[in-house]
Design a protein around this motif. Structure first.
Motif, PDB file in Angstrom:
ATOM      1  N   GLU A 115       0.831  -1.214   0.000  1.00  0.00           N
ATOM      2  CA  GLU A 115       0.000   0.000   0.000  1.00  0.00           C
ATOM      3  C   GLU A 115       0.861   1.258   0.000  1.00  0.00           C
ATOM      4  O   GLU A 115       0.616   2.195  -0.768  1.00  0.00           O
ATOM      5  CB  GLU A 115      -0.906  -0.033   1.234  1.00  0.00           C
ATOM      6  CG  GLU A 115      -1.886   1.102   1.313  1.00  0.00           C
ATOM      7  CD  GLU A 115      -2.775   0.973   2.544  1.00  0.00           C
ATOM      8  OE1 GLU A 115      -3.056   2.020   3.145  1.00  0.00           O
ATOM      9  OE2 GLU A 115      -3.161  -0.156   2.892  1.00  0.00           O
ATOM     10  N   ASP A 116       1.891   1.312   0.853  1.00  0.00           N
ATOM     11  CA  ASP A 116       2.760   2.486   0.905  1.00  0.00           C
ATOM     12  C   ASP A 116       3.578   2.640  -0.372  1.00  0.00           C
ATOM     13  O   ASP A 116       3.814   3.754  -0.835  1.00  0.00           O
ATOM     14  CB  ASP A 116       3.676   2.417   2.120  1.00  0.00           C
ATOM     15  CG  ASP A 116       2.953   2.785   3.397  1.00  0.00           C
ATOM     16  OD1 ASP A 116       1.767   3.143   3.320  1.00  0.00           O
ATOM     17  OD2 ASP A 116       3.587   2.720   4.466  1.00  0.00           O
ATOM     18  N   TYR A 117       4.040   1.529  -0.939  1.00  0.00           N
ATOM     19  CA  TYR A 117       4.801   1.601  -2.184  1.00  0.00           C
ATOM     20  C   TYR A 117       3.922   2.140  -3.310  1.00  0.00           C
ATOM     21  O   TYR A 117       4.344   3.002  -4.080  1.00  0.00           O
ATOM     22  CB  TYR A 117       5.357   0.223  -2.553  1.00  0.00           C
ATOM     23  CG  TYR A 117       6.125   0.221  -3.847  1.00  0.00           C
ATOM     24  CD1 TYR A 117       7.402   0.770  -3.906  1.00  0.00           C
ATOM     25  CD2 TYR A 117       5.581  -0.308  -5.006  1.00  0.00           C
ATOM     26  CE1 TYR A 117       8.115   0.785  -5.091  1.00  0.00           C
ATOM     27  CE2 TYR A 117       6.281  -0.297  -6.194  1.00  0.00           C
ATOM     28  CZ  TYR A 117       7.555   0.246  -6.226  1.00  0.00           C
ATOM     29  OH  TYR A 117       8.246   0.259  -7.407  1.00  0.00           O
ATOM     30  N   LEU A 118       2.700   1.646  -3.385  1.00  0.00           N
ATOM     31  CA  LEU A 118       1.770   2.120  -4.409  1.00  0.00           C
ATOM     32  C   LEU A 118       1.442   3.598  -4.204  1.00  0.00           C
ATOM     33  O   LEU A 118       1.382   4.373  -5.169  1.00  0.00           O
ATOM     34  CB  LEU A 118       0.496   1.279  -4.391  1.00  0.00           C
ATOM     35  CG  LEU A 118      -0.528   1.576  -5.459  1.00  0.00           C
ATOM     36  CD1 LEU A 118       0.058   1.321  -6.834  1.00  0.00           C
ATOM     37  CD2 LEU A 118      -1.771   0.732  -5.259  1.00  0.00           C
ATOM     38  N   ALA A 119       1.284   4.006  -2.951  1.00  0.00           N
ATOM     39  CA  ALA A 119       1.004   5.417  -2.668  1.00  0.00           C
ATOM     40  C   ALA A 119       2.180   6.299  -3.096  1.00  0.00           C
ATOM     41  O   ALA A 119       1.977   7.361  -3.702  1.00  0.00           O
ATOM     42  CB  ALA A 119       0.710   5.601  -1.180  1.00  0.00           C
ATOM     43  N   GLU A 120       3.399   5.872  -2.806  1.00  0.00           N
ATOM     44  CA  GLU A 120       4.560   6.671  -3.210  1.00  0.00           C
ATOM     45  C   GLU A 120       4.696   6.739  -4.725  1.00  0.00           C
ATOM     46  O   GLU A 120       4.999   7.790  -5.293  1.00  0.00           O
ATOM     47  CB  GLU A 120       5.842   6.108  -2.601  1.00  0.00           C
ATOM     48  CG  GLU A 120       7.040   6.967  -2.954  1.00  0.00           C
ATOM     49  CD  GLU A 120       8.344   6.463  -2.391  1.00  0.00           C
ATOM     50  OE1 GLU A 120       9.388   6.970  -2.816  1.00  0.00           O
ATOM     51  OE2 GLU A 120       8.317   5.548  -1.548  1.00  0.00           O
ATOM     52  N   GLU A 121       4.475   5.628  -5.405  1.00  0.00           N
ATOM     53  CA  GLU A 121       4.543   5.629  -6.868  1.00  0.00           C
ATOM     54  C   GLU A 121       3.481   6.547  -7.468  1.00  0.00           C
ATOM     55  O   GLU A 121       3.759   7.286  -8.421  1.00  0.00           O
ATOM     56  CB  GLU A 121       4.373   4.211  -7.411  1.00  0.00           C
ATOM     57  CG  GLU A 121       5.579   3.333  -7.209  1.00  0.00           C
ATOM     58  CD  GLU A 121       6.766   3.810  -8.023  1.00  0.00           C
ATOM     59  OE1 GLU A 121       6.608   4.120  -9.213  1.00  0.00           O
ATOM     60  OE2 GLU A 121       7.863   3.869  -7.450  1.00  0.00           O
ATOM     61  N   CYS A 122       2.274   6.514  -6.925  1.00  0.00           N
ATOM     62  CA  CYS A 122       1.201   7.387  -7.426  1.00  0.00           C
ATOM     63  C   CYS A 122       1.538   8.853  -7.187  1.00  0.00           C
ATOM     64  O   CYS A 122       1.328   9.701  -8.070  1.00  0.00           O
ATOM     65  CB  CYS A 122      -0.126   7.037  -6.761  1.00  0.00           C
ATOM     66  SG  CYS A 122      -0.772   5.445  -7.266  1.00  0.00           S
TER      67      CYS A 122
END
Length: 178
Positions: A115-122
């Motif tokens: 979830e955090d990785y996806l949030a940072e990528e977005c």
């Protein structure tokens, strides 16, 4: 590191120990070089075995773990696999450490990391298109006069500092060089 370690330790150890450390440093320099020669690596493999034999004469048996024994196999691995920096795990380990820092929920670490990785990528993707908002990608440099153009052309590191006094460049003629 192979260049600095012998210099840093030469005052604190005997000549026998220092000669072994210098030899290990030289072996690592050859293995980690930008160009590999197969005949040289075969010689280095023999030197590694002799160096470990010399180390066994100096240090107690508890010093010799599997990582110390690995020195014998590294030249052969370089012969088989090619240049060592293509096989290094350091970048992957650093990235995994970054992913581990995302873990907020210890009960479900995979979900919180994803979830955090996806949030940072977005956020990174979206911030590339925001021109009016100061983001991590478009904020100005903290060093006066440094632009991205200067950075990529002349400097290896992002922060390089500025001289306090005026810089004068002096060129020597041929006679002065001699």
């Amino acid at each position: 590191m192979p260049d600095l370690l012998p210099v840093a330790l030469r005052c604190y150890m005997s000549k026998k120990v220092m000669s072994c450390i210098i030899e290990v440093s030289n072996i690592m320099k050859v293995i980690c070089g930008k160009v590999l020669d197969v005949q040289e690596l075969e010689k280095v493999q023999d030197r590694a075995a002799l160096t470990l034999c010399n180390l066994e004469k100096i240090f107690p048996p508890s010093f010799f773990t599997i990582m110390v024994h690995l020195l014998i196999h590294l030249p052969h691995e370089a012969i088989l696999g090619g240049l060592v920096f293509y096989q290094w795990m350091y970048p992957i380990e650093r990235f995994l450490s970054k992913l581990k820092s995302y873990c907020c929920n210890k009960h479900y670490p995979e979900g919180s990391i994803a979830e955090d990785y996806l949030a940072e990528e977005c956020m990174t993707f979206c911030s590339r298109y925001l021109e009016d908002v100061k983001t991590r990608l478009n904020r100005p440099s903290r060093i006066a006069g440094l632009t991205d153009h200067n950075l990529t052309e002349t400097y290896l590191f992002q922060s390089y500092g500025e001289p306090i006094v005026k810089v004068e460049i002096a060129e020597l003629d041929d006679r002065s060089w001699v």
